[in-house]
Design an enzyme around this catalytic site. Structure first.
Site, mmCIF file in Angstrom:
data_model
loop_
_atom_site.group_PDB
_atom_site.id
_atom_site.type_symbol
_atom_site.label_atom_id
_atom_site.label_comp_id
_atom_site.label_asym_id
_atom_site.label_seq_id
_atom_site.Cartn_x
_atom_site.Cartn_y
_atom_site.Cartn_z
ATOM 1 N N VAL A 1 1.140 -3.778 3.802
ATOM 2 C CA VAL A 1 1.082 -5.090 4.468
ATOM 3 C C VAL A 1 2.345 -5.924 4.258
ATOM 4 C CG1 VAL A 1 -1.414 -5.438 4.725
ATOM 5 C CG2 VAL A 1 -0.278 -6.117 2.598
ATOM 6 N N SER B 1 0.798 -1.236 0.000
ATOM 7 C CA SER B 1 0.000 0.000 0.000
ATOM 8 C C SER B 1 0.824 1.277 0.000
ATOM 9 C CB SER B 1 -0.932 0.012 1.207
ATOM 10 O OG SER B 1 -1.979 -0.899 1.017
ATOM 11 N N TYR C 1 -4.769 3.706 8.068
ATOM 12 C CA TYR C 1 -6.148 3.213 8.193
ATOM 13 C C TYR C 1 -6.692 3.479 9.593
ATOM 14 C CZ TYR C 1 -3.881 1.054 4.305
ATOM 15 O OH TYR C 1 -3.123 0.865 3.179
ATOM 16 N N LYS D 1 0.490 3.412 -2.955
ATOM 17 C CA LYS D 1 -0.687 4.279 -3.142
ATOM 18 C C LYS D 1 -0.304 5.755 -3.106
ATOM 19 C CE LYS D 1 -3.767 0.778 -1.098
ATOM 20 N NZ LYS D 1 -4.466 0.364 0.136
ATOM 21 N N TYR E 1 -3.600 -2.115 -10.250
ATOM 22 C CA TYR E 1 -3.505 -1.983 -8.783
ATOM 23 C C TYR E 1 -2.593 -3.058 -8.174
ATOM 24 C CZ TYR E 1 -4.898 -2.263 -3.918
ATOM 25 O OH TYR E 1 -4.864 -2.330 -2.546
HETATM 26 O O1 DON Z 1 -4.943 -4.842 -1.762
HETATM 27 C C1 DON Z 1 -4.338 -5.347 -0.826
HETATM 28 O O2 DON Z 1 -4.920 -5.933 0.074
HETATM 29 C C2 DON Z 1 -2.833 -5.214 -0.818
HETATM 30 N N1 DON Z 1 -2.311 -5.230 -2.156
HETATM 31 C C3 DON Z 1 -2.391 -3.945 -0.154
HETATM 32 C C4 DON Z 1 -2.915 -3.777 1.241
HETATM 33 C C5 DON Z 1 -2.018 -3.018 2.138
HETATM 34 O O3 DON Z 1 -0.835 -2.929 1.958
HETATM 35 C C6 DON Z 1 -2.670 -2.481 3.349
HETATM 36 N N2 DON Z 1 -1.699 -1.875 4.201
HETATM 37 N N3 DON Z 1 -1.403 -1.950 5.307
#
Ligand code: DON
Length: 314
Positions: free
Chosen positions: A262, A65, A244, A68, A192
């Site tokens: 993540v 993320s 978040y 982003k 994405y």
């Molecule tokens: O879409 C997802 O779930 C992952 N590609 C990215 C989520 C993420 O990194 C949330 N961050 N803490």
């Protein structure tokens, strides 16, 4: 101060290696499940052009993320403030992959950092392109920001997420029903997932974040990546939404705009002073790096770099 920062990051890396409680590695993305939770890296790129790296700060990890932030910057460059008709600017107070607010809020995600918001941003970046070209544009942009052409997408991570990303597919389909996704779902998600699968080290990430500490200017070229106002606004969004439903806690403990992923990475910005990346794969209950947050809390305390500290003359 330079050698002080070196000493501080070395000490933090040594202390983080000893921490027993390391959180839980994300296992819902196949490519991430096997990562060793004992790793820790940190890199601090300062406004005077130095980079201080400690621990596993040159090891590649999945930025997830954190991408982003770069995709948002690119999308704002394409359509400017029109983006804010399709994505909000408020903290969500919900998990990164939550769908609950979308129905009440007519398919407009709360902010560009929750998954729903980032998927809309991908839709914007995709406009006028084939998915491959859009992915190429994101990779080139991040390489340019970091000044490092070796940065690539980990295709295995991207493919793993494509195979298991049912929640993201639900978010995208739901938003499409409200007209807030304009391209075929598989293409939008392809963009994405590939941006999330960028593999970078703390050093590369800290370098890529420098424009946000320098009011939007790229330090290597002097060109504006974004206007000063836009850089400040991206930092504001990172502070309020970058972790978040853990954003309040991160601001409380660290006091810097930050974006987590993540994969266990966190990018934080100290405007005018530093762009910082920390990484440790184990996550807390909110999906943010447990040891990475602790390290940044320590760094903020030792340097006085919380943005809520009164400014200190250099
Ligand atoms: O879409 C997802 O779930 C992952 N590609 C990215 C989520 C993420 O990194 C949330 N961050 N803490």
């Amino acid at each position: 101060m330079t050698s002080d920062i070196d000493r501080i990051v070395q000490r933090i890396a040594a202390d983080m290696a000893k921490e027993g409680e390391r959180g839980k590695v994300a296992d819902y993305i196949p490519g991430l499940a096997g990562v060793d939770p004992n790793q820790f890296g940190i890199a601090v790129a300062t406004a005077d052009g130095q980079v201080h790296v400690a621990g596993d700060g040159d090891t590649l990890f999945s930025i997830q993320s954190i991408s982003k932030v770069f995709a948002l910057t690119l999308a704002l460059g394409k359509i400017g403030d029109a983006l804010w008709r399709r994505v909000g600017r408020e903290p969500s107070g919900t998990a990164f992959n939550s769908i609950v607010q979308l129905e009440q809020e007519h398919g407009i995600p709360r902010n560009p950092f929750i998954n729903a918001g980032a998927i809309v941003v991908s839709d914007v970046v995709l406009a006028g392109h084939q998915p491959r070209e859009a992915i190429g544009e994101i990779v080139r942009f991040v390489r340019q920001l970091a000044g490092d052409d070796s940065i690539v997408v980990d295709d295995e991570v991207a493919r793993g997420e494509q195979a298991t990303g049912f929640r993201n597919a639900a978010l995208a389909n739901y938003m499409r029903a409200f007209g807030n996704i304009t391209h075929p779902i598989d293409q939008v998600l392809g963009v994405y997932f590939h941006q999330c699968a960028l593999a970078m080290s703390c050093r590369q990430l800290a370098l890529a974040g420098r424009y946000l500490m320098l009011d939007g200017k790229h330090p290597d070229t002097g060109y504006s990546i974004v206007s000063p106002m836009r850089a400040r606004r991206i930092n504001a969004l990172m502070m309020l939404c970058g972790h978040y439903d853990g954003s309040g806690e991160f601001a409380f403990r660290v006091g810097m705009p930050g974006k987590s992923g993540v994969g266990g990475g966190i990018l934080t910005i100290v405007p005018g002073i530093a762009s910082i990346a920390a990484w440790s794969p184990g996550l807390n209950a909110r999906g943010n790096s447990l040891i990475g947050s602790l390290a940044l809390e320590r760094l903020a305390a030792e340097t006085g770099w919380s943005v809520f500290n009164p400014p200190v003359a250099p």
